[in-house]
Scaffold this active site. Structure first.
Site, mmCIF file in Angstrom:
data_model
loop_
_atom_site.group_PDB
_atom_site.id
_atom_site.type_symbol
_atom_site.label_atom_id
_atom_site.label_comp_id
_atom_site.label_asym_id
_atom_site.label_seq_id
_atom_site.Cartn_x
_atom_site.Cartn_y
_atom_site.Cartn_z
ATOM 1 N N GLN A 127 0.833 -1.204 0.000
ATOM 2 C CA GLN A 127 0.000 0.000 0.000
ATOM 3 C C GLN A 127 0.868 1.256 0.000
ATOM 4 O O GLN A 127 2.071 1.196 0.273
ATOM 5 C CB GLN A 127 -0.899 0.004 1.238
ATOM 6 C CG GLN A 127 -0.131 -0.091 2.548
ATOM 7 C CD GLN A 127 -0.945 -0.680 3.670
ATOM 8 O OE1 GLN A 127 -2.161 -0.636 3.678
ATOM 9 N NE2 GLN A 127 -0.265 -1.250 4.662
ATOM 10 N N HIS A 138 -8.481 3.681 20.055
ATOM 11 C CA HIS A 138 -7.573 2.725 20.675
ATOM 12 C C HIS A 138 -8.025 2.291 22.061
ATOM 13 O O HIS A 138 -7.829 1.134 22.447
ATOM 14 C CB HIS A 138 -6.160 3.308 20.717
ATOM 15 C CG HIS A 138 -5.499 3.372 19.387
ATOM 16 N ND1 HIS A 138 -4.926 4.504 18.863
ATOM 17 C CD2 HIS A 138 -5.350 2.414 18.426
ATOM 18 C CE1 HIS A 138 -4.427 4.250 17.667
ATOM 19 N NE2 HIS A 138 -4.683 2.991 17.372
ATOM 20 N N GLU A 179 1.937 -7.669 12.382
ATOM 21 C CA GLU A 179 1.696 -6.631 11.375
ATOM 22 C C GLU A 179 2.293 -7.077 10.053
ATOM 23 O O GLU A 179 3.457 -7.501 9.995
ATOM 24 C CB GLU A 179 2.311 -5.304 11.834
ATOM 25 C CG GLU A 179 2.394 -4.231 10.774
ATOM 26 C CD GLU A 179 1.036 -3.798 10.236
ATOM 27 O OE1 GLU A 179 0.855 -3.814 9.001
ATOM 28 O OE2 GLU A 179 0.158 -3.449 11.058
ATOM 29 N N GLY A 193 -1.373 -11.833 9.475
ATOM 30 C CA GLY A 193 -2.156 -12.216 10.645
ATOM 31 C C GLY A 193 -3.056 -13.407 10.398
ATOM 32 O O GLY A 193 -3.296 -14.209 11.310
ATOM 33 N N ASP A 250 -7.086 -5.300 14.832
ATOM 34 C CA ASP A 250 -7.041 -3.865 14.574
ATOM 35 C C ASP A 250 -6.628 -3.647 13.131
ATOM 36 O O ASP A 250 -5.555 -3.102 12.846
ATOM 37 C CB ASP A 250 -6.056 -3.207 15.558
ATOM 38 C CG ASP A 250 -5.961 -1.705 15.360
ATOM 39 O OD1 ASP A 250 -6.816 -1.141 14.661
ATOM 40 O OD2 ASP A 250 -5.008 -1.100 15.898
ATOM 41 N N GLY A 251 -7.476 -4.098 12.215
ATOM 42 C CA GLY A 251 -7.180 -3.941 10.798
ATOM 43 C C GLY A 251 -7.840 -2.705 10.233
ATOM 44 O O GLY A 251 -8.738 -2.117 10.838
ATOM 45 N N SER A 252 -7.397 -2.289 9.065
ATOM 46 C CA SER A 252 -8.048 -1.190 8.367
ATOM 47 C C SER A 252 -9.270 -1.741 7.629
ATOM 48 O O SER A 252 -9.730 -2.851 7.892
ATOM 49 C CB SER A 252 -7.060 -0.510 7.418
ATOM 50 O OG SER A 252 -6.453 -1.464 6.565
#
Length: 276
Positions: free
Chosen positions: A29, A60, A104, A136, A154-156
């Protein structure tokens, strides 16, 4: 200059910025960090705002503390995504946590954030944190059963490198690696900006976990303002919390507290009907 994010060609959200702090492209990306007037330094991935210096605490704190305060014994924590370090920072506020594994996929995101967006400065220095550079989805597929007390995703948004973090098969592996009465939590998008996606995530989670409880709260950096996080368990009530644990961490926080733990699960009349 204005930095803009366009969602599905129907919503556009802009931030006034004074300069570009960092630009780069990884194998996965484009990565940019801007100096903005409203939120300080802001991270964008493929043109989508992810987190910023000011206001990131809403997101968070909600993805970490409800799960950490509801789990009976949150000693072993897995964080999938979260390369900015903010979620790991919140997890490691709890002294009960003996180990936190952060997986990550994009090392350049972590590198850029460590240098230019130090949300996780305390986390990166904590000896309890283990950073794994990798996928992941593959990590949980290969991890031993019952190996974590809390699993945080905690992904986009579900495109590009984060797409696999929203599949039912991935959720089943997360369920398998969750120990006993542990807690799984994932960011589950905005019920305002993309209602159908939010409902699809709830359906997939309900196909895997006996107890599925969405929470809602503010996320000012995201165009819809309201965001959601969903707690899942194998049977325990994710709205029951360890009061002493919450009381101990509250002085360190800006948004989450004991009363908000249950209040965040109060949904609109429309969502209650749609979720049955």
């Amino acid at each position: 200059m204005w930095c803009e994010e366009t969602f599905a060609d129907r919503v556009r959200y802009g931030l006034r910025a004074s300069r570009v702090v960092y630009e780069g492209r990884s194998a996965y990306q484009t990565i940019a960090i801007y100096e903005t007037l409203q939120y300080g330094r802001v991270l964008a991935l493929d043109g989508v705002f992810q987190t910023g210096e000011r206001g990131e605490h809403f997101y968070h704190e909600m993805i970490a503390h409800p799960a950490l305060c509801a789990a009976p014994s949150p000693e072993r924590v897995l964080v999938i995504g979260g390369g900015d370090g903010g979620t790991a920072r919140e997890v490691l506020r709890h002294p009960e946590v003996r180990s936190c594994v952060l997986v990550e996929i994009d090392g350049l995101v972590m590198e850029a954030c460590r240098e230019h967006l130090p949300l996780g400065r305390a986390a990166w220095r904590d000896p309890r944190l283990e950073v794994v550079l990798g996928d992941g989805v593959a990590y949980v597929r290969e991890a031993p059963s019952s190996s974590f007390d809390v699993v945080i995703v905690d992904g986009s948004d579900p495109v590009g490198p984060s797409e696999g973090l929203f599949g039912e098969g991935f959720y089943r592996h997360c369920s398998r690696v969750l120990a006993g009465r542990g807690v799984f939590v994932t960011q589950s998008e905005s019920p305002i900006l993309d209602l159908e996606l939010f409902l699809d995530i709830q359906r997939r989670l309900r196909a895997v976990f006996p107890r599925v409880t969405p929470l809602v709260g503010p996320a000012p950096l995201y165009g819809a303002e309201q965001w959601s996080w969903t707690l899942c368990t194998h049977g325990g009530d994710p709205l029951e919390l360890d009061v002493s644990r919450a009381a101990r961490v509250e002085p360190l926080l800006r948004y989450y507290h004991r009363d908000l733990h249950r209040a965040s699960a109060v949904l609109s009349a429309e969502l209650r009907r749609l979720l049955g």
